[in-house]
Design a protein around this motif. Structure first.
Motif, PDB file in Angstrom:
ATOM      1  N   GLY A 187      -8.636   7.610   3.864  1.00  0.00           N
ATOM      2  CA  GLY A 187      -9.977   6.804   4.040  1.00  0.00           C
ATOM      3  C   GLY A 187     -10.369   5.776   2.856  1.00  0.00           C
ATOM      4  O   GLY A 187     -11.372   5.420   2.917  1.00  0.00           O
ATOM      5  N   ASP A 188      -9.325   6.042   1.800  1.00  0.00           N
ATOM      6  CA  ASP A 188      -9.684   5.281   0.789  1.00  0.00           C
ATOM      7  C   ASP A 188      -9.192   3.736   0.732  1.00  0.00           C
ATOM      8  O   ASP A 188      -8.184   3.446   0.841  1.00  0.00           O
ATOM      9  N   PRO A 189     -10.301   2.712   0.572  1.00  0.00           N
ATOM     10  CA  PRO A 189      -9.938   1.347   0.411  1.00  0.00           C
ATOM     11  C   PRO A 189      -8.811   0.814  -0.634  1.00  0.00           C
ATOM     12  O   PRO A 189      -8.492  -0.176  -0.617  1.00  0.00           O
ATOM     13  N   ARG A 190      -8.854   1.736  -1.623  1.00  0.00           N
ATOM     14  CA  ARG A 190      -7.892   1.306  -2.652  1.00  0.00           C
ATOM     15  C   ARG A 190      -6.154   1.909  -2.266  1.00  0.00           C
ATOM     16  O   ARG A 190      -5.504   1.527  -3.280  1.00  0.00           O
ATOM     17  N   VAL A 191      -6.285   2.256  -1.232  1.00  0.00           N
ATOM     18  CA  VAL A 191      -4.883   2.720  -0.722  1.00  0.00           C
ATOM     19  C   VAL A 191      -4.574   1.644   0.417  1.00  0.00           C
ATOM     20  O   VAL A 191      -5.422   1.374   1.250  1.00  0.00           O
ATOM     21  N   SER A 192      -3.239   1.071   0.219  1.00  0.00           N
ATOM     22  CA  SER A 192      -2.878   0.004   1.183  1.00  0.00           C
ATOM     23  C   SER A 192      -1.710   0.562   2.007  1.00  0.00           C
ATOM     24  O   SER A 192      -0.830   1.208   1.697  1.00  0.00           O
ATOM     25  N   ALA A 193      -1.965  -0.001   3.496  1.00  0.00           N
ATOM     26  CA  ALA A 193      -0.871   0.241   4.144  1.00  0.00           C
ATOM     27  C   ALA A 193       0.455  -1.038   4.194  1.00  0.00           C
ATOM     28  O   ALA A 193       1.317  -0.813   5.151  1.00  0.00           O
ATOM     29  N   ASP A 194       0.161  -1.828   3.245  1.00  0.00           N
ATOM     30  CA  ASP A 194       0.843  -2.843   3.475  1.00  0.00           C
ATOM     31  C   ASP A 194       2.321  -2.977   2.880  1.00  0.00           C
ATOM     32  O   ASP A 194       2.323  -2.652   1.404  1.00  0.00           O
ATOM     33  N   PRO A 195       3.550  -2.760   3.307  1.00  0.00           N
ATOM     34  CA  PRO A 195       4.713  -2.402   2.700  1.00  0.00           C
ATOM     35  C   PRO A 195       5.116  -3.699   1.782  1.00  0.00           C
ATOM     36  O   PRO A 195       6.219  -3.564   1.123  1.00  0.00           O
ATOM     37  N   ALA A 196       4.556  -4.743   1.796  1.00  0.00           N
ATOM     38  CA  ALA A 196       5.041  -5.762   1.152  1.00  0.00           C
ATOM     39  C   ALA A 196       4.703  -5.441  -0.654  1.00  0.00           C
ATOM     40  O   ALA A 196       5.203  -6.066  -1.560  1.00  0.00           O
ATOM     41  N   HIS A 197       3.707  -4.467  -0.722  1.00  0.00           N
ATOM     42  CA  HIS A 197       3.280  -4.068  -2.023  1.00  0.00           C
ATOM     43  C   HIS A 197       4.531  -3.254  -2.690  1.00  0.00           C
ATOM     44  O   HIS A 197       4.971  -2.306  -1.915  1.00  0.00           O
ATOM     45  N   GLY A 198       4.830  -3.720  -4.251  1.00  0.00           N
ATOM     46  CA  GLY A 198       5.950  -3.036  -4.627  1.00  0.00           C
ATOM     47  C   GLY A 198       5.369  -1.361  -4.715  1.00  0.00           C
ATOM     48  O   GLY A 198       4.347  -0.955  -4.972  1.00  0.00           O
ATOM     49  N   GLY A 199       6.373  -0.555  -4.397  1.00  0.00           N
ATOM     50  CA  GLY A 199       6.130   1.222  -4.556  1.00  0.00           C
ATOM     51  C   GLY A 199       5.895   1.518  -3.183  1.00  0.00           C
ATOM     52  O   GLY A 199       5.801   2.852  -3.197  1.00  0.00           O
ATOM     53  N   TYR A 200       5.565   0.794  -2.144  1.00  0.00           N
ATOM     54  CA  TYR A 200       5.464   1.611  -0.697  1.00  0.00           C
ATOM     55  C   TYR A 200       6.832   2.377  -0.605  1.00  0.00           C
ATOM     56  O   TYR A 200       7.655   1.741  -0.425  1.00  0.00           O
ATOM     57  N   PRO A 201       6.468   3.475  -0.082  1.00  0.00           N
ATOM     58  CA  PRO A 201       7.523   4.541   0.214  1.00  0.00           C
ATOM     59  C   PRO A 201       8.096   4.270   1.831  1.00  0.00           C
ATOM     60  O   PRO A 201       7.751   4.791   2.697  1.00  0.00           O
ATOM     61  N   HIS A 202       9.347   3.334   1.932  1.00  0.00           N
ATOM     62  CA  HIS A 202       9.752   3.101   3.270  1.00  0.00           C
ATOM     63  C   HIS A 202      10.414   4.178   3.779  1.00  0.00           C
ATOM     64  O   HIS A 202      10.898   5.001   2.920  1.00  0.00           O
ATOM     65  N   ARG A 203      10.325   4.390   5.090  1.00  0.00           N
ATOM     66  CA  ARG A 203      10.993   5.572   5.756  1.00  0.00           C
ATOM     67  C   ARG A 203      12.478   5.406   5.489  1.00  0.00           C
ATOM     68  O   ARG A 203      13.069   6.409   5.321  1.00  0.00           O
ATOM     69  N   ASN A 204      13.095   4.247   5.642  1.00  0.00           N
ATOM     70  CA  ASN A 204      14.412   4.079   5.436  1.00  0.00           C
ATOM     71  C   ASN A 204      14.784   2.716   5.370  1.00  0.00           C
ATOM     72  O   ASN A 204      13.818   1.905   5.633  1.00  0.00           O
ATOM     73  N   ALA A 205      15.981   2.485   5.202  1.00  0.00           N
ATOM     74  CA  ALA A 205      16.516   1.028   5.032  1.00  0.00           C
ATOM     75  C   ALA A 205      16.151  -0.014   6.237  1.00  0.00           C
ATOM     76  O   ALA A 205      15.464  -1.007   6.220  1.00  0.00           O
ATOM     77  N   VAL A 220       0.707   2.847  -0.162  1.00  0.00           N
ATOM     78  CA  VAL A 220       0.697   2.509  -1.677  1.00  0.00           C
ATOM     79  C   VAL A 220      -0.737   2.410  -2.458  1.00  0.00           C
ATOM     80  O   VAL A 220      -1.643   1.919  -1.683  1.00  0.00           O
ATOM     81  N   VAL A 221      -0.809   2.769  -3.683  1.00  0.00           N
ATOM     82  CA  VAL A 221      -1.922   2.894  -4.447  1.00  0.00           C
ATOM     83  C   VAL A 221      -2.046   1.402  -4.990  1.00  0.00           C
ATOM     84  O   VAL A 221      -1.165   0.849  -5.423  1.00  0.00           O
ATOM     85  N   LEU A 222      -3.334   0.823  -4.601  1.00  0.00           N
ATOM     86  CA  LEU A 222      -3.548  -0.209  -5.227  1.00  0.00           C
ATOM     87  C   LEU A 222      -4.360  -0.574  -6.681  1.00  0.00           C
ATOM     88  O   LEU A 222      -4.299  -1.406  -7.230  1.00  0.00           O
ATOM     89  N   ASP A 223      -5.428   0.576  -6.837  1.00  0.00           N
ATOM     90  CA  ASP A 223      -5.885   0.602  -7.898  1.00  0.00           C
ATOM     91  C   ASP A 223      -6.057   2.278  -8.298  1.00  0.00           C
ATOM     92  O   ASP A 223      -5.982   2.829  -7.326  1.00  0.00           O
ATOM     93  N   ASP A 224      -6.117   2.522  -9.631  1.00  0.00           N
ATOM     94  CA  ASP A 224      -5.591   3.814  -9.865  1.00  0.00           C
ATOM     95  C   ASP A 224      -6.740   4.683  -9.190  1.00  0.00           C
ATOM     96  O   ASP A 224      -7.910   4.368  -9.088  1.00  0.00           O
ATOM     97  N   ILE A 225      -6.514   5.913  -8.828  1.00  0.00           N
ATOM     98  CA  ILE A 225      -7.339   6.642  -8.058  1.00  0.00           C
ATOM     99  C   ILE A 225      -7.113   7.990  -8.870  1.00  0.00           C
ATOM    100  O   ILE A 225      -6.139   8.470  -9.151  1.00  0.00           O
ATOM    101  N   GLU A 226      -8.422   8.744  -9.293  1.00  0.00           N
ATOM    102  CA  GLU A 226      -8.378  10.096  -9.616  1.00  0.00           C
ATOM    103  C   GLU A 226      -8.534  11.226  -8.451  1.00  0.00           C
ATOM    104  O   GLU A 226      -9.647  11.181  -7.811  1.00  0.00           O
ATOM    105  N   ILE A 227      -7.933  12.062  -8.202  1.00  0.00           N
ATOM    106  CA  ILE A 227      -8.082  12.898  -7.042  1.00  0.00           C
ATOM    107  C   ILE A 227      -7.582  14.321  -7.708  1.00  0.00           C
ATOM    108  O   ILE A 227      -6.676  14.704  -7.958  1.00  0.00           O
ATOM    109  N   ASP A 228      -8.709  15.351  -7.670  1.00  0.00           N
ATOM    110  CA  ASP A 228      -8.412  16.610  -8.424  1.00  0.00           C
ATOM    111  C   ASP A 228      -7.591  16.545  -9.335  1.00  0.00           C
ATOM    112  O   ASP A 228      -6.977  17.371  -9.687  1.00  0.00           O
ATOM    113  N   GLY A 229      -8.138  15.789 -10.518  1.00  0.00           N
ATOM    114  CA  GLY A 229      -7.648  15.873 -11.860  1.00  0.00           C
ATOM    115  C   GLY A 229      -6.332  15.243 -12.012  1.00  0.00           C
ATOM    116  O   GLY A 229      -5.816  15.108 -13.112  1.00  0.00           O
ATOM    117  N   GLN A 230      -5.841  14.699 -10.940  1.00  0.00           N
ATOM    118  CA  GLN A 230      -4.565  13.874 -11.045  1.00  0.00           C
ATOM    119  C   GLN A 230      -4.943  12.476 -10.867  1.00  0.00           C
ATOM    120  O   GLN A 230      -5.447  12.100  -9.957  1.00  0.00           O
TER     121      GLN A 230
END
Lengths: 64, 409
Positions: free
Chosen positions: B65-83, B301-311
């Protein structure tokens, strides 16, 4: 209880209509519409559940 | 991509993880261990990167539910399911891999037809379809495969009717969808299958423009494409998404749900013996929670730093939000590994959470309520026609299920 909805945030999952059909409705695009902003005692549990499951956090409650 | 040292990275748990033998309904045991010992931890995926794996219910919901999190696979770091998915995601995008405002613009073009009132109006025809398919199954050979006799035809027929796709073409769209959802498909196969489906829908839109009918594709082409609201290719891609997601997921819920109920006869009896639609609706939510067939995790993929539960989750880091194990979180669902059709499971995240939560969920509910509310009552002697250990589960699927479910009565 006072209810507000944020239509621009709504993603039309429709769960609020399932949980409190006397309080929430949907327009032609599926976007939430409020039927009453002061639900009676019989509808309040449904409204609380609707606010809890709303995926877009588009329902705001004020308990009075 | 990752700040972990190579040595440390090699020791990270690999994702996805195997389920335990003999526990086909339970998420992998490693997921459960991580949720209690390290609910926000890094895992290693197929391409050598190490995204965060999120396993607690409250964390999964908060991040989806966090707008700092993106569903766009074009952003570097997005964890693709497979090739294959990485190759597909570049040029065959739909709104499920876009962020707002683009996502909202496109999604809102198709939310209307899935409104609760429209779904309620559909209920009688879905019920008739379910009854007809059960009639046909009972009139045919015994034992039968529940996948081909009921689970696949019901949602396929319903989504075809809703979209205005000729059901006669079901071989074409079911076969191509299978290629897309199979984890073992090559990138070429997935891109090819997606293109075949998109071309098919594209051609259908041209037909609908000439001969509009009372269906979703006709509305899309006349009210959205021809008014400049979207391109025809966008509409075709959206049609592919609705057609594929509209039959494959529900079909797996029908078969896996039936299998789970047959393995839990006291739960099946509760459903069979109580004709109250409220009980059936509750059972649908519980089976969605318990089975969570979308077992590959939601990818972000994270767009802006997010602190969650101390991490701190840094911008550019990938997230795998494991909604299957989140739905087994004891903090959210007491005694979570027990299938209990009488519990209130409505807060589950089987449809995801946040702005990308499943668009078709109201339709899935109507279909599953019709099937679960009818099949066991009409066929009270329904039983598995093989040993459960002989079933082939979709461990390799983006969506979990069984390939065949032989049943007898």
């Amino acid at each position: 209880m006072h209810v507000e909805v944020d239509q621009p945030k709504c993603v039309a999952s429709g769960q609020c209509v399932l949980m409190a059909p006397d309080v929430f409705d949907q327009d032609d695009d599926g976007i939430v519409e409020l039927l009453t902003d002061r639900p009676g005692p019989g509808h309040r549990d449904g409204v609380r559940e609707a606010a809890a499951v709303c995926p877009a956090a588009a329902i705001r409650l004020e308990e009075e | 991509m990752t700040e972990t040292l190579p040595d440390a990275q090699a020791q990270l748990p690999e994702h996805p993880m195997p389920r335990a033998a003999g526990c086909p309904f339970d998420p992998p045991p490693t997921l459960r261990e991580l949720r209690s010992s390290a609910p926000i931890s890094r895992v290693r995926i197929w391409d050598g990167t190490s995204p965060w794996l999120i396993t607690r219910y409250d964390h999964v919901r908060a991040l989806l539910g966090d707008p700092r999190v993106s569903a766009d696979p074009a952003h570097g770091g997005y964890p693709h399911r497979n090739a294959a998915m990485r190759a597909r995601e570049r040029d065959q995008r739909t709104f499920i891999t876009m962020d707002d405002p683009e996502h909202a613009r496109l999604r809102r073009m198709v939310t209307g037809p899935f409104a609760i009132r429209k779904m309620e109006a559909l209920r009688p025809s879905v019920q008739r379809l379910v009854d007809d398919q059960i009639d046909a199954m009972l009139a045919g050979p015994n034992p039968a495969d529940l996948v081909t006799a009921l689970a696949l035809p019901v949602p396929s027929l319903v989504i075809c009717r809703l979209l205005g796709v000729p059901y006669g073409d079901h071989d074409l769209f079911q076969r191509n969808t299978q290629v897309i959802v199979r984890r073992t498909s090559t990138p070429e196969e997935v891109v090819g299958a997606t293109r075949a489906l998109t071309d098919y829908l594209d051609d259908l839109l041209i037909v609908k423009r000439k001969h509009p009918e009372d269906d979703l594709l006709s509305t899309l082409v006349t009210e959205r494409v021809d008014t400049g609201g979207m391109t025809q290719r966008e509409a075709a891609r959206m049609g592919v998404l609705l057609l594929a997601a509209g039959h494959e997921t529900t079909a797996n819920m029908i078969t896996l749900g039936t299998l789970a109920l047959l393995q839990n006869p006291e739960q099946l009896a509760l459903l069979r013996d109580c004709p109250d639609p409220g009980v059936v609706a509750g059972a649908v939510e519980e089976l969605l929670r318990y089975l969570t067939i979308t077992h590959s995790g939601r990818r972000r993929v994270v767009l802006d730093d997010i602190e969650i539960d101390g991490q701190v989750l840094h911008a550019g880091e990938g997230l795998i939000l494991a909604n299957d194990i989140a739905n087994r979180d004891p903090e959210a669902f007491p005694d979570p590994d027990r299938l209990d059709v009488t519990r209130d499971a409505r807060r589950h995240v089987a449809f995801g959470y946040g702005v990308h939560q499943c668009l078709g969920q109201p339709l899935a509910r109507v279909e599953l309520q019709a099937v679960y509310g009818t099949l066991y009552r009409r066929v009270p002697t329904l039983a598995l026609a093989t040993d459960i250990d002989r079933l082939e589960f979709k461990h390799d699927g983006l969506v979990y299920g069984v390939y065949e479910l032989p049943v007898t009565w």
